[in-house]
Scaffold this motif. Structure first.
Motif, PDB file in Angstrom:
ATOM      1  N   UNK A  53      44.045  11.182 -58.567  1.00 10.94           N
ATOM      2  CA  UNK A  53      44.950  12.222 -56.912  1.00 10.94           C
ATOM      3  C   UNK A  53      45.003  13.159 -57.069  1.00 10.94           C
ATOM      4  N   UNK A  54      46.082  13.384 -57.920  1.00 14.21           N
ATOM      5  CA  UNK A  54      45.962  15.314 -57.611  1.00 14.21           C
ATOM      6  C   UNK A  54      44.928  16.269 -56.921  1.00 14.21           C
ATOM      7  N   UNK A  55      43.477  16.099 -57.622  1.00 19.92           N
ATOM      8  CA  UNK A  55      42.640  16.625 -57.366  1.00 19.92           C
ATOM      9  C   UNK A  55      41.980  16.563 -56.119  1.00 19.92           C
ATOM     10  N   UNK A  56      41.948  15.131 -55.454  1.00 17.99           N
ATOM     11  CA  UNK A  56      42.126  15.020 -54.610  1.00 17.99           C
ATOM     12  C   UNK A  56      43.040  15.009 -52.965  1.00 17.99           C
ATOM     13  N   UNK A  57      44.134  15.227 -53.131  1.00 17.21           N
ATOM     14  CA  UNK A  57      44.876  16.154 -52.709  1.00 17.21           C
ATOM     15  C   UNK A  57      44.975  17.569 -52.748  1.00 17.21           C
ATOM     16  N   UNK A  58      44.328  18.099 -53.629  1.00 19.95           N
ATOM     17  CA  UNK A  58      43.265  19.392 -53.812  1.00 19.95           C
ATOM     18  C   UNK A  58      43.079  19.621 -52.958  1.00 19.95           C
ATOM     19  N   UNK A  59      41.953  18.780 -52.553  1.00 21.67           N
ATOM     20  CA  UNK A  59      40.068  19.056 -51.622  1.00 21.67           C
ATOM     21  C   UNK A  59      40.470  18.686 -50.492  1.00 21.67           C
ATOM     22  N   UNK A  60      41.904  17.218 -50.043  1.00 21.91           N
ATOM     23  CA  UNK A  60      42.796  17.588 -49.504  1.00 21.91           C
ATOM     24  C   UNK A  60      43.335  18.567 -48.362  1.00 21.91           C
ATOM     25  N   UNK A  61      43.951  19.539 -49.131  1.00 22.68           N
ATOM     26  CA  UNK A  61      44.294  20.821 -48.641  1.00 22.68           C
ATOM     27  C   UNK A  61      43.824  21.892 -48.265  1.00 22.68           C
ATOM     28  N   UNK A  62      42.914  22.274 -49.413  1.00 22.81           N
ATOM     29  CA  UNK A  62      41.467  22.943 -48.973  1.00 22.81           C
ATOM     30  C   UNK A  62      40.840  22.741 -47.380  1.00 22.81           C
ATOM     31  N   UNK A  63      40.871  21.346 -47.199  1.00 25.05           N
ATOM     32  CA  UNK A  63      40.306  20.716 -45.980  1.00 25.05           C
ATOM     33  C   UNK A  63      41.472  21.134 -44.712  1.00 25.05           C
ATOM     34  N   UNK A  64      42.547  21.476 -44.755  1.00 29.70           N
ATOM     35  CA  UNK A  64      43.423  22.205 -44.069  1.00 29.70           C
ATOM     36  C   UNK A  64      43.376  23.575 -44.075  1.00 29.70           C
ATOM     37  N   UNK A  65      43.199  24.367 -44.923  1.00 27.50           N
ATOM     38  CA  UNK A  65      43.649  25.450 -45.060  1.00 27.50           C
ATOM     39  C   UNK A  65      41.444  25.698 -44.421  1.00 27.50           C
ATOM     40  N   UNK A  66      41.146  25.088 -44.848  1.00 28.00           N
ATOM     41  CA  UNK A  66      39.444  25.332 -43.725  1.00 28.00           C
ATOM     42  C   UNK A  66      39.701  25.762 -42.147  1.00 28.00           C
ATOM     43  N   UNK A  67      40.778  24.296 -41.482  1.00 28.08           N
ATOM     44  CA  UNK A  67      40.829  24.414 -40.583  1.00 28.08           C
ATOM     45  C   UNK A  67      41.769  25.307 -40.080  1.00 28.08           C
ATOM     46  N   UNK A  68      42.533  25.852 -41.001  1.00 29.57           N
ATOM     47  CA  UNK A  68      43.576  26.759 -40.312  1.00 29.57           C
ATOM     48  C   UNK A  68      42.808  27.929 -40.391  1.00 29.57           C
ATOM     49  N   UNK A  69      41.838  28.609 -41.293  1.00 30.25           N
ATOM     50  CA  UNK A  69      40.979  29.478 -40.891  1.00 30.25           C
ATOM     51  C   UNK A  69      39.984  29.632 -39.630  1.00 30.25           C
ATOM     52  N   UNK A  70      39.564  28.425 -39.867  1.00 30.33           N
ATOM     53  CA  UNK A  70      38.627  28.278 -39.082  1.00 30.33           C
ATOM     54  C   UNK A  70      39.692  28.332 -37.082  1.00 30.33           C
ATOM     55  N   UNK A  71      40.323  28.247 -37.322  1.00 29.80           N
ATOM     56  CA  UNK A  71      41.259  27.855 -35.592  1.00 29.80           C
ATOM     57  C   UNK A  71      41.420  29.151 -35.530  1.00 29.80           C
ATOM     58  N   UNK A  72      41.617  30.163 -36.184  1.00 29.09           N
ATOM     59  CA  UNK A  72      42.088  31.592 -36.229  1.00 29.09           C
ATOM     60  C   UNK A  72      41.115  32.346 -36.366  1.00 29.09           C
ATOM     61  N   UNK A  73      40.012  32.364 -36.538  1.00 29.23           N
ATOM     62  CA  UNK A  73      38.747  33.590 -36.286  1.00 29.23           C
ATOM     63  C   UNK A  73      38.407  32.697 -35.130  1.00 29.23           C
ATOM     64  N   UNK A  74      38.718  31.490 -34.281  1.00 32.11           N
ATOM     65  CA  UNK A  74      38.889  30.339 -33.114  1.00 32.11           C
ATOM     66  C   UNK A  74      39.111  31.458 -31.872  1.00 32.11           C
ATOM     67  N   UNK A  75      40.546  31.267 -32.141  1.00 29.77           N
ATOM     68  CA  UNK A  75      41.292  32.082 -32.216  1.00 29.77           C
ATOM     69  C   UNK A  75      40.981  33.389 -31.125  1.00 29.77           C
ATOM     70  N   UNK A  76      41.101  34.383 -32.699  1.00 29.50           N
ATOM     71  CA  UNK A  76      40.570  35.535 -32.178  1.00 29.50           C
ATOM     72  C   UNK A  76      39.957  36.128 -31.992  1.00 29.50           C
ATOM     73  N   UNK A  77      38.991  35.500 -30.792  1.00 24.26           N
ATOM     74  CA  UNK A  77      37.627  35.911 -30.631  1.00 24.26           C
ATOM     75  C   UNK A  77      37.701  35.171 -29.077  1.00 24.26           C
TER      76      UNK A  77
END
Length: 127
Positions: A53-77
């Motif tokens: 369960x903890x490893x799966x939750x880490x995958x979810x957190x990495x997914x949200x982090x990936x979205x935040x990085x993607x949004x940041x770069x999109x808004x910067x562009x």
């Protein structure tokens, strides 16, 4: 599927995939312990089941982090663009940035389901 993987960004999609594979490896190892009847105390077994369960939750957190990085770069562009931003461009950026979150959610859902099934089987074998 490969197209979505590449659109979501190979870095975060790759990290989430590796985490998901690690969760599957842990799950298979624990399933072999449970179904094989190995001598493991219940405390050790349920603690190790919690790792899934903890490893799966880490995958979810990495997914949200990936979205935040993607949004940041999109808004910067978009910030660098002269004039207005077309709504289609904004919607496309939001769609692409959510791919990593969806993959993280899917990974977490599958690992949570595996955790629930293995926990139920382990409890029934101990009873």
């Amino acid at each position: 599927m490969f197209e979505l993987f590449m659109m979501g960004g190979p870095l975060f999609m790759g990290i989430i995939t590796i985490i998901f594979i690690a969760a599957l490896v842990v799950s298979v190892r624990l399933a072999l312990l449970i179904f094989g009847g190995a001598s493991v105390t219940s405390d050790q077994l349920f603690r190790q089941l919690g790792y899934i369960k903890s490893i799966g939750l880490f995958a979810l957190v990495m997914g949200v982090l990936g979205q935040m990085v993607g949004l940041y770069s999109a808004f910067a562009a978009m910030e660098q663009m002269e004039g207005g931003v077309a709504p289609q461009l904004l919607a496309g950026g939001l769609k692409v940035s959510s791919i990593t979150t969806l993959w993280g959610l899917l990974s977490y859902g599958i690992t949570l389901l595996i955790y629930l099934i293995l926990s139920a089987v382990a409890k029934s074998k101990q009873a």
